[in-house]
Scaffold this motif. Structure first.
Motif, short mmCIF file in Angstrom:
data_model
loop_
_atom_site.label_atom_id
_atom_site.label_comp_id
_atom_site.label_asym_id
_atom_site.label_seq_id
_atom_site.Cartn_x
_atom_site.Cartn_y
_atom_site.Cartn_z
N LYS A 404 0.83 -1.40 -0.12
CA LYS A 404 -0.01 0.10 -0.08
C LYS A 404 0.85 1.27 -0.05
CE LYS A 404 -3.54 2.34 2.84
NZ LYS A 404 -4.37 2.35 4.10
N GLU A 408 0.96 3.96 -3.03
CA GLU A 408 0.68 5.45 -2.57
C GLU A 408 1.80 6.38 -3.50
OE1 GLU A 408 -0.05 5.44 1.42
OE2 GLU A 408 -2.24 4.93 1.23
N ARG A 411 1.54 6.27 -7.14
CA ARG A 411 0.50 6.97 -7.63
C ARG A 411 0.95 8.45 -7.54
NH1 ARG A 411 -5.07 7.05 -4.19
NH2 ARG A 411 -3.78 7.84 -2.69
N LEU A 464 -6.64 2.56 -5.91
CA LEU A 464 -5.79 1.86 -5.10
C LEU A 464 -6.41 0.63 -4.58
CD1 LEU A 464 -3.00 1.99 -3.82
CD2 LEU A 464 -3.96 3.40 -1.94
#
Length: 497
Positions: A404, A408, A411, A464
């Protein structure tokens, strides 16, 4: 003279850029997705900034009779002509290419480094002998390059190291030699396969290195080993995440998890072997007097069985007091008692001081104690399995958390990349509109709209969460309900409450 000089350079630059775009593609099939930008727009993602360095510059930096900066000189040279004639199109083509592919541009001029008489010995001259104006211009150029240059990246923002660059070059050369056209997207995917495989190996190597440093066998409990494993796995995951990229299906992260789990099990087995080895040696030492008495038939006499029973208990008491026996302590003690069962029954049956009823009571007592020890061992096995299941859950959660965090960051990089592209196109569109080229400016609307839609999709929480949902299923391990099912299964197998 000024137009002619600029025109010659821009013609050569156009030839270079045009040939480059013909010999490399950014997407394998851009027409397959209506939201994908054409190759010409995608090049902006990975083309470098444009620096126009003019050496031996002798012209006046003027525009319409007034002084101008180097950058204004460059932008003036890139101005388009209004008109649709072939001559206008040929004039505009190189300028359009540079404006399109290099939205970030900079110009530097360099005077002659020395007078004409000294040019033949230029390579041997000291810096103090060079023209002071040229030295200052060179320093400004270097300062700009050092300050503004960014690491080379591939689409997605992943930094290209020397190793990655070498692999990219090899991929391009092999494709060109085979008669194909190199595709950035395919090259990056091939590079990801190579780099992610290496990331698994590097992370595994780091895990083994740390485990060998920190783990002292045998550990007193399984949890001691799992705690060290968790620390080493965490560092291994950091190594993997720092190097891996475009592991879109989490194929390589899943492989790393499987490898580390296998390594953990190997360490667990080695831990058990070391524990067994230590416990057997300790029992051999503690039971030496007992074995000597058995060999001398010391217990084959009235009251001998009680003495044998007491001596056996004494061995067990001293054994429990011994340090660092490890995870196999109870299992090895139980095996020791089993090995002595035949001897114990023989001593009991030969003991004439006991009645048959008393012998049966003693045998029942021995069986009850053996059954209690067996229950304790099975309880320990259940606890170990539950600890391993809990460790799998922890590992799965740690992997998901690192994934994660990485997603992130990726992204953010992607959005930053999108934002820079959009800013560049909006700036170019504004310049075109101010110069009166509405038709050219309108042509950028579709690309700007696609970039906006892409950014909006990336910003959505589902972008996500969808990836993490798929990853949760792709990564090995047990979570949530599966933990409960696993524990329940263990209880049923061993018939425990």
């Amino acid at each position: 003279m000024k137009v002619g000089f600029s025109g010659i350079f821009l013609s050569r630059a156009n030839s270079y850029v045009t040939e480059l775009t013909e010999r490399i593609k950014s997407k394998s099939s851009p027409e397959g997705n209506p939201e994908e930008l054409e190759d010409s727009a995608e090049y902006v993602r990975f083309f470098p900034t444009f620096i126009w360095a003019l050496r031996d510059f002798t012209l006046q930096l003027e525009l319409n009779g007034r002084p101008c900066t180097e950058d204004e000189y460059l932008e003036n040279a890139l101005k388009l002509k209004k008109g649709n004639s072939r001559e206008d199109q040929l004039f505009n083509l190189p300028r359009e290419c540079i404006r399109l592919f290099f939205p970030t541009r900079k110009c530097f001029i360099f005077e002659r480094p020395t007078n004409r008489k000294n040019l033949h010995r230029l390579e041997d001259m000291e810096e103090r002998e060079l023209d002071s104006g040229f030295v200052e211009q060179a320093l400004q150029f270097c300062r700009h390059v050092y300050k503004t240059s960014k690491p080379k990246t591939i689409p997605g923002g992943h930094v290209v190291t020397g190793r990655l660059l070498a692999n990219l070059v090899e991929t391009y050369v092999d494709t060109i030699r085979s008669g194909g056209v190199p595709c950035m997207e395919n090259a990056v995917l091939a590079l990801a396969q190579i780099e992610n495989s290496a990331a698994v190996l590097e992370a595994t190597g780091r895990y083994v290195e740390l485990m060998d440093q920190k783990l002292k066998l045998p550990t007193e409990t399984l949890q001691d080993l799992l705690g060290i494993h968790a620390q080493c796995e965490d560092e291994a995951l950091q190594v993997f995440m720092a190097r891996a990229f475009k592991d879109e299906k989490q194929q390589f992260q899943a492989e790393l998890m499987r490898v580390l789990d296998q390594r953990k099990e190997a360490y667990c087995q080695k831990n058990e072997l070391e524990s067994s080895k230590h416990c057997r040696a300790l029992l051999t030492r503690l039971s030496k007097d007992l074995e000597d008495r058995i060999n001398m038939a010391f217990y084959s006499r009235p009251g001998g069985y009680q003495d044998y029973f007491n001596d056996l208990k004494s061995v067990a008491v001293r054994y429990h007091q011994g340090p660092r026996k490890g995870v196999m302590a109870e299992a090895e003690l139980e095996q020791f008692f089993k090995d002595k069962e035949t001897v114990g029954r023989a001593i009991l049956q030969s003991n004439e001081a006991l009645t048959q009823k008393e012998k049966e009571v003693e045998e029942a007592k021995a069986r009850a104690e053996a059954a209690e020890r067996e229950r304790e061992i099975q309880s320990q096995k259940q606890a170990k399995l539950e600890q391993k299941l809990e460790d799998q859950r922890r590992s799965h959660e740690a992997n998901m958390e690192y994934l994660k965090e990485k997603m992130e960051k990726d992204r953010d990089k992607l959005l930053n990349e999108q934002e820079k592209m959009m800013e560049a196109k909006l700036r170019e569109q504004k310049n075109l509109l101010e110069a009166g080229f509405k038709k050219h400016a309108d042509q950028l609307n579709e690309e700007i709209g696609q970039l906006r839609r892409q950014s909006e999709n990336i910003k959505k929480p589902s972008w996500l969460s969808d990836i993490l949902d798929v990853a949760s299923l792709a990564l090995p391990g047990v979570v949530g309900k599966a933990i409960g099912c696993g524990v329940g299964l263990v209880r049923r197998i061993f018939k425990l409450p």
